[in-house]
Design a protein around this motif. Sequence first.
Motif, PDB file in Angstrom:
ATOM      1  N   ARG A 130       8.569 -34.188 -27.578  1.00  0.00           N
ATOM      2  CA  ARG A 130       7.260 -34.334 -28.200  1.00  0.00           C
ATOM      3  C   ARG A 130       7.404 -34.319 -29.722  1.00  0.00           C
ATOM      4  N   ILE A 131       6.647 -35.171 -30.368  1.00  0.00           N
ATOM      5  CA  ILE A 131       6.590 -35.212 -31.837  1.00  0.00           C
ATOM      6  C   ILE A 131       5.214 -34.689 -32.249  1.00  0.00           C
ATOM      7  N   PRO A 132       5.156 -33.653 -33.077  1.00  0.00           N
ATOM      8  CA  PRO A 132       6.238 -32.971 -33.805  1.00  0.00           C
ATOM      9  C   PRO A 132       6.703 -31.669 -33.147  1.00  0.00           C
ATOM     10  N   GLU A 133       6.183 -31.325 -31.958  1.00  0.00           N
ATOM     11  CA  GLU A 133       6.494 -30.016 -31.378  1.00  0.00           C
ATOM     12  C   GLU A 133       7.995 -29.817 -31.154  1.00  0.00           C
ATOM     13  N   ASP A 134       8.671 -30.873 -30.663  1.00  0.00           N
ATOM     14  CA  ASP A 134      10.109 -30.780 -30.405  1.00  0.00           C
ATOM     15  C   ASP A 134      10.948 -31.470 -31.481  1.00  0.00           C
ATOM     16  N   LEU A 135      10.347 -32.393 -32.176  1.00  0.00           N
ATOM     17  CA  LEU A 135      11.106 -33.196 -33.139  1.00  0.00           C
ATOM     18  C   LEU A 135      10.180 -33.675 -34.249  1.00  0.00           C
ATOM     19  N   SER A 136      10.506 -33.316 -35.481  1.00  0.00           N
ATOM     20  CA  SER A 136       9.774 -33.840 -36.642  1.00  0.00           C
ATOM     21  C   SER A 136      10.456 -35.112 -37.127  1.00  0.00           C
ATOM     22  N   VAL A 137       9.651 -36.092 -37.547  1.00  0.00           N
ATOM     23  CA  VAL A 137      10.182 -37.383 -37.982  1.00  0.00           C
ATOM     24  C   VAL A 137       9.538 -37.775 -39.312  1.00  0.00           C
ATOM     25  N   VAL A 138      10.383 -38.215 -40.247  1.00  0.00           N
ATOM     26  CA  VAL A 138       9.908 -38.716 -41.532  1.00  0.00           C
ATOM     27  C   VAL A 138      10.519 -40.088 -41.777  1.00  0.00           C
ATOM     28  N   GLY A 139       9.716 -41.022 -42.261  1.00  0.00           N
ATOM     29  CA  GLY A 139      10.213 -42.340 -42.624  1.00  0.00           C
ATOM     30  C   GLY A 139      10.109 -42.567 -44.119  1.00  0.00           C
ATOM     31  N   ILE A 140      10.365 -43.796 -44.507  1.00  0.00           N
ATOM     32  CA  ILE A 140      10.191 -44.180 -45.906  1.00  0.00           C
ATOM     33  C   ILE A 140       9.812 -45.658 -45.938  1.00  0.00           C
ATOM     34  N   ASP A 141       8.766 -45.992 -46.637  1.00  0.00           N
ATOM     35  CA  ASP A 141       8.181 -47.325 -46.841  1.00  0.00           C
ATOM     36  C   ASP A 141       6.665 -47.238 -46.825  1.00  0.00           C
ATOM     37  N   ASN A 142       6.116 -46.517 -45.822  1.00  0.00           N
ATOM     38  CA  ASN A 142       4.677 -46.488 -45.560  1.00  0.00           C
ATOM     39  C   ASN A 142       4.171 -47.890 -45.240  1.00  0.00           C
ATOM     40  N   ILE A 143       4.745 -48.462 -44.181  1.00  0.00           N
ATOM     41  CA  ILE A 143       4.312 -49.783 -43.738  1.00  0.00           C
ATOM     42  C   ILE A 143       2.886 -49.689 -43.200  1.00  0.00           C
ATOM     43  N   VAL A 144       2.259 -50.842 -43.036  1.00  0.00           N
ATOM     44  CA  VAL A 144       0.865 -50.878 -42.606  1.00  0.00           C
ATOM     45  C   VAL A 144       0.676 -50.163 -41.271  1.00  0.00           C
ATOM     46  N   ALA A 145       1.685 -50.225 -40.394  1.00  0.00           N
ATOM     47  CA  ALA A 145       1.557 -49.632 -39.064  1.00  0.00           C
ATOM     48  C   ALA A 145       1.800 -48.124 -39.046  1.00  0.00           C
ATOM     49  N   ALA A 146       2.268 -47.529 -40.137  1.00  0.00           N
ATOM     50  CA  ALA A 146       2.636 -46.109 -40.124  1.00  0.00           C
ATOM     51  C   ALA A 146       1.500 -45.194 -39.669  1.00  0.00           C
ATOM     52  N   PRO A 147       0.243 -45.404 -40.095  1.00  0.00           N
ATOM     53  CA  PRO A 147      -0.835 -44.546 -39.606  1.00  0.00           C
ATOM     54  C   PRO A 147      -1.169 -44.791 -38.134  1.00  0.00           C
ATOM     55  N   LEU A 148      -0.660 -45.890 -37.554  1.00  0.00           N
ATOM     56  CA  LEU A 148      -0.974 -46.240 -36.174  1.00  0.00           C
ATOM     57  C   LEU A 148       0.025 -45.657 -35.190  1.00  0.00           C
ATOM     58  N   PHE A 149       1.149 -45.108 -35.694  1.00  0.00           N
ATOM     59  CA  PHE A 149       2.078 -44.412 -34.814  1.00  0.00           C
ATOM     60  C   PHE A 149       1.327 -43.264 -34.144  1.00  0.00           C
ATOM     61  N   SER A 150       1.830 -42.811 -32.998  1.00  0.00           N
ATOM     62  CA  SER A 150       1.196 -41.682 -32.320  1.00  0.00           C
ATOM     63  C   SER A 150       2.224 -40.577 -32.101  1.00  0.00           C
ATOM     64  N   PRO A 151       2.144 -39.492 -32.889  1.00  0.00           N
ATOM     65  CA  PRO A 151       1.191 -39.244 -33.971  1.00  0.00           C
ATOM     66  C   PRO A 151       1.513 -40.078 -35.214  1.00  0.00           C
ATOM     67  N   ALA A 152       0.550 -40.148 -36.139  1.00  0.00           N
ATOM     68  CA  ALA A 152       0.732 -40.928 -37.367  1.00  0.00           C
ATOM     69  C   ALA A 152       1.965 -40.439 -38.119  1.00  0.00           C
ATOM     70  N   LEU A 153       2.695 -41.372 -38.700  1.00  0.00           N
ATOM     71  CA  LEU A 153       4.004 -41.087 -39.291  1.00  0.00           C
ATOM     72  C   LEU A 153       3.898 -40.505 -40.689  1.00  0.00           C
ATOM     73  N   THR A 154       4.564 -39.368 -40.901  1.00  0.00           N
ATOM     74  CA  THR A 154       4.780 -38.863 -42.251  1.00  0.00           C
ATOM     75  C   THR A 154       5.856 -39.728 -42.903  1.00  0.00           C
ATOM     76  N   THR A 155       5.573 -40.245 -44.084  1.00  0.00           N
ATOM     77  CA  THR A 155       6.492 -41.205 -44.693  1.00  0.00           C
ATOM     78  C   THR A 155       6.332 -41.203 -46.207  1.00  0.00           C
ATOM     79  N   VAL A 156       7.308 -41.766 -46.874  1.00  0.00           N
ATOM     80  CA  VAL A 156       7.262 -41.912 -48.322  1.00  0.00           C
ATOM     81  C   VAL A 156       6.666 -43.276 -48.646  1.00  0.00           C
ATOM     82  N   ASP A 157       5.601 -43.271 -49.418  1.00  0.00           N
ATOM     83  CA  ASP A 157       4.964 -44.527 -49.782  1.00  0.00           C
ATOM     84  C   ASP A 157       5.751 -45.212 -50.895  1.00  0.00           C
ATOM     85  N   LEU A 158       6.261 -46.405 -50.593  1.00  0.00           N
ATOM     86  CA  LEU A 158       6.856 -47.275 -51.607  1.00  0.00           C
ATOM     87  C   LEU A 158       5.824 -48.341 -51.926  1.00  0.00           C
ATOM     88  N   PRO A 159       5.352 -48.405 -53.158  1.00  0.00           N
ATOM     89  CA  PRO A 159       4.239 -49.305 -53.488  1.00  0.00           C
ATOM     90  C   PRO A 159       4.684 -50.766 -53.542  1.00  0.00           C
TER      91      PRO A 159
END
Length: 355
Positions: A277-306
């Motif tokens: 389970r995310i984030p209960e068993d595994l935390s995930v961070v990305g980088i880019d902040n693509i348009v789909a990032a808020p649509l992940f389930s749960p929404a993705l914590t990520t670094v916004d590259l403008p």
Amino acid sequence: MSRRPTGRDVAERAGVSQATVSLVFSGSGTGSGAAAHRVSEATRERVLAAAAELGYAPQAAGRQLRLGRTGLLLLAVPNILGPFFARVVAGAQTEAAQVGSAGAGDGGLSVVVSSAWDHAALARAARGGQYDGLLICSPDDSQLGGDLPDDVPVVFLDADPALSAGHPRRRTQELDVGTGMAAAVTHLRALGHERLGHLRSIESAHTFRARQAGFETAAAGARVVEVGVSVNGGLDAARAAARLLLADAQDRPRAVVCDDDVVAAGVYHVAAELGLRIPEDLSVVGIDNIVAAPLFSPALTTVDLPGERLGAAGVRLLTALTAPAGPGARSGAGVRPPEPDPLPTHLVVRGSTGR
């Protein structure tokens, strides 16, 4: 009118000479100085209205001969299917349209996008004369060579500033990706994670070296396990790397930092396969902040590259580098822009990270 309208047709419709039409569409009859009085604003509006009624546009070849410019910029990206690069393209095209609409009727400015290139192909494009300048985004080391013509303006995006250092016709617009990556790692450590997984890009590019440096700075003292992944390999490559990273149920990391958001999507898929389970068993961070990032389930914590700001800044720099210099140039033309500061990045905390 069955044939293509000409400048003569516009002149007849507006009741002016062909020379006046040429002045309007070249921009020579507008602006400051003596040339500004050659065509009145009322006449200019009448000519533009007649052109719109007839569907007239000046031919590109004639504009190139008259202005010494084609109005075309080449934007080269590593992977045209990459969601981040779509943001860069969108920003570049929006800025080009705005620059063109303010260009005193010189035919506008357009961005041509390509991802099938290497340094030899870029050099051929630069020497061909069809582009006013090049925008080269996030180049891999193998795509860089020393054979770009010195007289062709080039702006490097998300790249090593050494590529343009000391060159009068080249500039680099960096992204502060290292600081963004460090913020992501710091966020995880603040949540108590001291065993970190890192899905690290195997592509040899400045942007990924900067991400690695930011990761290592913020992860100092933590236990880290890294697995290489091709970020240009898409979701399949991401899933394969995630399976390697998470294979050992007894010693898998509880938090994973990914070198882009598509890689993070691969982690989501594999976590689901393993019943994590995310984030209960595994935390995930990305980088880019693509348009789909808020649509992940749960929404993705990520670094916004403008990305949009990066593309727009590149067009503005390239426009400044291609502006004419010398007598008769527009006001301010010929003043070469300084190397710009890196564009800031920031962490966007969403639901994919927890204690």
